[in-house]
Design a protein around this motif. Sequence first.
Motif, PDB file in Angstrom:
ATOM      1  N   UNK A   1      12.840  53.009  26.001  1.00  0.00           N
ATOM      2  CA  UNK A   1      12.892  53.577  27.344  1.00  0.00           C
ATOM      3  C   UNK A   1      11.572  54.171  27.819  1.00  0.00           C
ATOM      4  N   UNK A   2      10.783  54.722  26.893  1.00  0.00           N
ATOM      5  CA  UNK A   2       9.590  55.454  27.298  1.00  0.00           C
ATOM      6  C   UNK A   2       9.967  56.769  27.953  1.00  0.00           C
ATOM      7  N   UNK A   3       8.992  57.640  28.242  1.00  0.00           N
ATOM      8  CA  UNK A   3       9.301  58.949  28.832  1.00  0.00           C
ATOM      9  C   UNK A   3      10.067  58.858  30.151  1.00  0.00           C
ATOM     10  N   UNK A   4       9.671  57.957  31.047  1.00  0.00           N
ATOM     11  CA  UNK A   4      10.354  57.843  32.333  1.00  0.00           C
ATOM     12  C   UNK A   4      11.800  57.412  32.147  1.00  0.00           C
ATOM     13  N   UNK A   5      12.017  56.461  31.253  1.00  0.00           N
ATOM     14  CA  UNK A   5      13.372  56.013  30.993  1.00  0.00           C
ATOM     15  C   UNK A   5      14.225  57.082  30.335  1.00  0.00           C
ATOM     16  N   UNK A   6      13.630  57.817  29.396  1.00  0.00           N
ATOM     17  CA  UNK A   6      14.357  58.929  28.782  1.00  0.00           C
ATOM     18  C   UNK A   6      14.796  59.930  29.834  1.00  0.00           C
ATOM     19  N   UNK A   7      13.877  60.262  30.746  1.00  0.00           N
ATOM     20  CA  UNK A   7      14.198  61.220  31.800  1.00  0.00           C
ATOM     21  C   UNK A   7      15.349  60.719  32.658  1.00  0.00           C
ATOM     22  N   UNK A   8      15.329  59.439  32.949  1.00  0.00           N
ATOM     23  CA  UNK A   8      16.372  58.854  33.798  1.00  0.00           C
ATOM     24  C   UNK A   8      17.719  58.818  33.072  1.00  0.00           C
ATOM     25  N   UNK A   9      17.714  58.424  31.791  1.00  0.00           N
ATOM     26  CA  UNK A   9      18.958  58.213  31.061  1.00  0.00           C
ATOM     27  C   UNK A   9      19.544  59.495  30.477  1.00  0.00           C
ATOM     28  N   UNK A  10      18.687  60.465  30.127  1.00  0.00           N
ATOM     29  CA  UNK A  10      19.151  61.645  29.399  1.00  0.00           C
ATOM     30  C   UNK A  10      19.376  62.868  30.270  1.00  0.00           C
TER      31      UNK A  10
ATOM     32  N   UNK B   1       7.358  63.837  31.384  1.00  0.00           N
ATOM     33  CA  UNK B   1       5.986  64.165  31.000  1.00  0.00           C
ATOM     34  C   UNK B   1       5.790  64.351  29.499  1.00  0.00           C
ATOM     35  N   UNK B   2       6.793  64.047  28.721  1.00  0.00           N
ATOM     36  CA  UNK B   2       6.601  64.149  27.270  1.00  0.00           C
ATOM     37  C   UNK B   2       5.567  63.125  26.816  1.00  0.00           C
ATOM     38  N   UNK B   3       4.868  63.455  25.743  1.00  0.00           N
ATOM     39  CA  UNK B   3       3.889  62.564  25.129  1.00  0.00           C
ATOM     40  C   UNK B   3       4.605  61.824  23.998  1.00  0.00           C
ATOM     41  N   UNK B   4       4.668  60.495  24.046  1.00  0.00           N
ATOM     42  CA  UNK B   4       5.472  59.768  23.050  1.00  0.00           C
ATOM     43  C   UNK B   4       5.154  60.126  21.603  1.00  0.00           C
ATOM     44  N   UNK B   5       3.862  60.287  21.266  1.00  0.00           N
ATOM     45  CA  UNK B   5       3.512  60.607  19.881  1.00  0.00           C
ATOM     46  C   UNK B   5       4.030  61.986  19.474  1.00  0.00           C
ATOM     47  N   UNK B   6       3.963  62.946  20.392  1.00  0.00           N
ATOM     48  CA  UNK B   6       4.471  64.273  20.091  1.00  0.00           C
ATOM     49  C   UNK B   6       5.984  64.283  19.964  1.00  0.00           C
ATOM     50  N   UNK B   7       6.654  63.533  20.831  1.00  0.00           N
ATOM     51  CA  UNK B   7       8.115  63.429  20.765  1.00  0.00           C
ATOM     52  C   UNK B   7       8.534  62.774  19.448  1.00  0.00           C
ATOM     53  N   UNK B   8       7.800  61.755  19.037  1.00  0.00           N
ATOM     54  CA  UNK B   8       8.126  61.080  17.778  1.00  0.00           C
ATOM     55  C   UNK B   8       8.020  62.035  16.595  1.00  0.00           C
ATOM     56  N   UNK B   9       6.955  62.839  16.580  1.00  0.00           N
ATOM     57  CA  UNK B   9       6.842  63.829  15.500  1.00  0.00           C
ATOM     58  C   UNK B   9       7.997  64.827  15.550  1.00  0.00           C
ATOM     59  N   UNK B  10       8.391  65.218  16.759  1.00  0.00           N
ATOM     60  CA  UNK B  10       9.476  66.188  16.897  1.00  0.00           C
ATOM     61  C   UNK B  10      10.804  65.630  16.399  1.00  0.00           C
ATOM     62  N   UNK B  11      10.994  64.309  16.461  1.00  0.00           N
ATOM     63  CA  UNK B  11      12.216  63.732  15.897  1.00  0.00           C
ATOM     64  C   UNK B  11      12.254  63.910  14.384  1.00  0.00           C
ATOM     65  N   UNK B  12      11.087  63.843  13.747  1.00  0.00           N
ATOM     66  CA  UNK B  12      11.020  64.114  12.308  1.00  0.00           C
ATOM     67  C   UNK B  12      11.321  65.586  12.027  1.00  0.00           C
ATOM     68  N   UNK B  13      10.789  66.467  12.863  1.00  0.00           N
ATOM     69  CA  UNK B  13      11.091  67.894  12.717  1.00  0.00           C
ATOM     70  C   UNK B  13      12.598  68.119  12.763  1.00  0.00           C
ATOM     71  N   UNK B  14      13.252  67.524  13.758  1.00  0.00           N
ATOM     72  CA  UNK B  14      14.700  67.690  13.899  1.00  0.00           C
ATOM     73  C   UNK B  14      15.437  67.167  12.666  1.00  0.00           C
ATOM     74  N   UNK B  15      14.983  66.039  12.154  1.00  0.00           N
ATOM     75  CA  UNK B  15      15.646  65.452  10.984  1.00  0.00           C
ATOM     76  C   UNK B  15      15.451  66.297   9.726  1.00  0.00           C
ATOM     77  N   UNK B  16      14.305  66.958   9.611  1.00  0.00           N
ATOM     78  CA  UNK B  16      13.970  67.682   8.381  1.00  0.00           C
ATOM     79  C   UNK B  16      14.405  69.145   8.371  1.00  0.00           C
TER      80      UNK B  16
END
Length: 286
Positions: free
Chosen positions: A159-168, A191-206
């Motif tokens: 989705x990318x940031x724009x798609x995430x904003x639209x869908x979520x 306006x999220x940065x994909x690389x930062x969001x990806x790291x945050x998904x690891x934070x959530x998982x850990x």
Amino acid sequence: MNIETLACFPDMQIDTAHGITGYREAGAMHLRTLPVVLLHGIGSGAASWVRQLDALGMKRRVIAWDAPGYGASTRVASEAPNAFDYAQALSAWLDVLDITRCVLVGHSLGAIVAGSLAADAPERVAGLLLISPAAGYGAASKELRESKRDARLTMLNELGPQGLARERCANMLSQHADESAREWVRWNMARIVPEGYAQATHLLANADLAADIARFHGRIAVAVGAEDTITPPAACERIAQAARVSLQVMPRAGHAGYVESPAAYTTLIDSFCQSIECHLKDGVPQ
């Protein structure tokens, strides 16, 4: 309205031992009340707190950060970070701002970062307010942790940031939210940065928020929107139990309750700060 108000709290950046941290600030002249530090969730940023900056800044110093990997903030070094990595970045930022003790307010993923700092540096945290806290999956099986992480990463890639904003966006708010609140959630999420969001998904998982806050023996409050479907009241009740407090349920509010019901959540934050200040003696240590 939010964009116009946001202009009063411009995006700021500061160099720290971690790297650059972006933030927005209000009420810097208030030295006799506890400063409040606002930590956003995985799909948001410092700007999402604009209504709290506007209202709370009338009586206390209020600072909202862009977490590592968000806005202009430097990412954490690890590609699969844990809560301590983010808490170190938070501590480095507070050092440069000369904030030795504050009230931490963490929303969703921000609650995980707040809980980690409170557990590891309790002397810095006068109080911990967790709003719709994400518990993290650190106590779950490896398979569940990886599946939760991979599902978010797949969604981001597709989705990318724009798609995430639209869908979520719709999931973040209750049915009572007005269109301006919905637009504000979309604006921040886009306006999220994909690389930062990806790291945050690891934070959530850990992460394991319950384990962290069980180690913190200071003042804690936990609140959730009555209509939150992302971190519903039943899930937040478990966090409240770990914190040894009663869960506060905010009526007519969803996950991003502070966006759709800003007055109620501003009162929640301010009342929590005042309850702490009433128990402090000889002024507020800074």
